[in-house]
Design an enzyme around this catalytic site. Structure first.
Site, short mmCIF file in Angstrom:
data_model
loop_
_atom_site.label_atom_id
_atom_site.label_comp_id
_atom_site.label_asym_id
_atom_site.label_seq_id
_atom_site.Cartn_x
_atom_site.Cartn_y
_atom_site.Cartn_z
N PHE A 134 56.77 67.87 81.06
CA PHE A 134 58.04 68.23 81.65
C PHE A 134 59.03 68.81 80.66
O PHE A 134 59.92 69.57 81.05
CB PHE A 134 58.63 67.05 82.43
N GLU A 135 58.88 68.50 79.37
CA GLU A 135 59.76 69.11 78.38
C GLU A 135 59.65 70.62 78.40
O GLU A 135 60.65 71.34 78.43
CB GLU A 135 59.35 68.63 77.00
N THR A 136 58.40 71.10 78.39
CA THR A 136 58.20 72.55 78.39
C THR A 136 58.63 73.15 79.72
O THR A 136 59.22 74.23 79.76
CB THR A 136 56.72 72.89 78.08
N CYS A 161 47.17 63.17 83.29
CA CYS A 161 45.73 63.39 83.43
C CYS A 161 44.96 62.57 82.41
O CYS A 161 43.78 62.31 82.57
CB CYS A 161 45.41 64.86 83.25
N CYS A 187 71.15 75.41 87.09
CA CYS A 187 71.36 76.62 87.88
C CYS A 187 72.77 76.72 88.47
O CYS A 187 73.16 77.78 88.94
CB CYS A 187 70.29 76.79 88.94
ZN LIG Z 1 69.18 73.83 89.80
#
Ligand SMILES: [Zn+2]
Length: 342
Positions: A132-134, A188, A248
């Site tokens: 999730f970091e990437t 995984c 965003c």
């Molecule tokens: Zn957003």
């Protein structure tokens, strides 16, 4: 007059009304970057190469191992025997699949310092990462530059995919940074993963990529699709944008500023990766030096590997190392300092 060879190569795709000759021309004149070439990345790169996406860049930090072959469709036993970097092995395979497009495999670890250089100029970013970091780093870059990207993930028999179009759809931070974050806690490496689910998720990702890249944006379904190939459960939801989203809505790109990036990260079962950002290593010289004290130092032109029981260290020319046999960052740091240098 003989038709151009591309017409024959892509004839079944051109025949499909959603693509057509114009859509095919657009595919051939555009490109995409695939971040991470594990199971999902390899499968999506395979599909887009065959579909004739004109320019593909594949980024991956890792090398091929036997345990990858059950699901990572671009690699074979030779690649694992030679411990080829996945980006190198993928580039070779993909070139053999379609010589009419540009394919570039880069052995590198995407971070906040190199992201602009590695992702700029591509109209679409595809998620083939395993962390999730990437993904949050990609999400920040995509939001800042207005570039669409496609999120895809799988673990066990479950997987999901979603197209993020900045300021038109929810972004990854809208989805995961609000309270009650579901997230995939398992990995995984702890609960395993099935080949069918990663290839299904990659197919969902590739289909949306074809719409975006062939000019059929109106065909994008805008839904987050999740599926479990074991239970047969399929779900499709339309995520809402979070009006207070850090990325965003507010434009706070904390991952892009590198605030959240540690120098040591977990990397699979019982392994850690050590980043020494931007530090180039002379691998032949290092091999020569290490060979004086360590027997069996191996090198293949892309990486160097040696054992200091019970650990195994793999070193890349960009200064990274993957240490197998421990999860302890302190052990990793001290072995790196001792054998590679501080
Ligand atoms: Zn957003």
């Amino acid at each position: 007059m003989t038709p151009p060879p591309d017409d024959e190569k892509y004839s079944r795709q051109i025949l499909f009304a959603g693509v057509g000759p114009e859509g095919q021309q657009r595919l051939l004149s555009t490109g995409a970057v695939v971040v991470g070439c594990g199971a999902i990345g390899a499968a999506v790169a395979n599909l887009l190469t065959r579909a004739g996406v004109g320019r593909l860049r594949i980024l991956d930090r890792d090398f091929v191992e036997t345990s990858n072959l059950q699901r990572q469709i671009l690699f074979d036993e030779n690649d694992a025997r030679e411990a080829l970097p996945k980006a190198v092995a993928a580039e070779r395979k993909l070139r053999a699949l379609n010589s009419g497009i540009q394919i570039e495999g880069l052995v590198t670890d995407l971070d906040s310092k190199n992201i602009e250089e590695l992702l700029s100029g591509f109209p679409l970013i595809l998620d083939g990462t395993d962390n999730f970091e990437t993904r949050f780093l990609i999400n920040d870059f995509a939001a800042q530059t207005g570039t669409p990207w496609i999120y895809a993930a799988a673990v066990g028999s479950y997987g999901l995919s979603f197209v993020v179009r900045p300021r038109q759809t929810a972004c990854l931070a809208c989805l995961l940074e609000s309270e009650g974050t579901p997230g995939l806690e398992e990995t995984c490496d702890t609960v395993g993963v099935l080949g069918p689910v990663v290839n299904l998720v990659a197919s969902l990702e590739a289909a949306e990529a074809l719409k975006l890249l062939s000019g059929s944006e109106s065909a994008l379904h805008g839904r987050l699709i999740s599926c479990d190939v074991w239970s047969g459960r399929l779900q499709s939801v339309q995520p809402e944008r979070n009006p207070a989203c850090r990325a965003c809505a507010k434009g706070e790109y904390s991952y892009l500023r590198g605030e959240a990036q540690p120098h040591i990260t977990m990397c699979g079962r019982d392994s850690v990766q050590i980043h020494e950002g931007g530090r180039a290593l002379d691998l032949p010289a290092l091999a020569k030096r290490l060979s004086r004290t360590i027997p069996g130092v191996r090198q293949n032109g892309f990486l160097l590997r040696f054992q200091i029981a019970p650990y195994e260290m793999t070193v890349f020319s960009d200064g990274r190392a993957i240490l197998k046999g421990t999860k302890d960052p302190a052990v990793a740091r001290s072995l790196y300092a001792k054998y590679i240098g501080a």
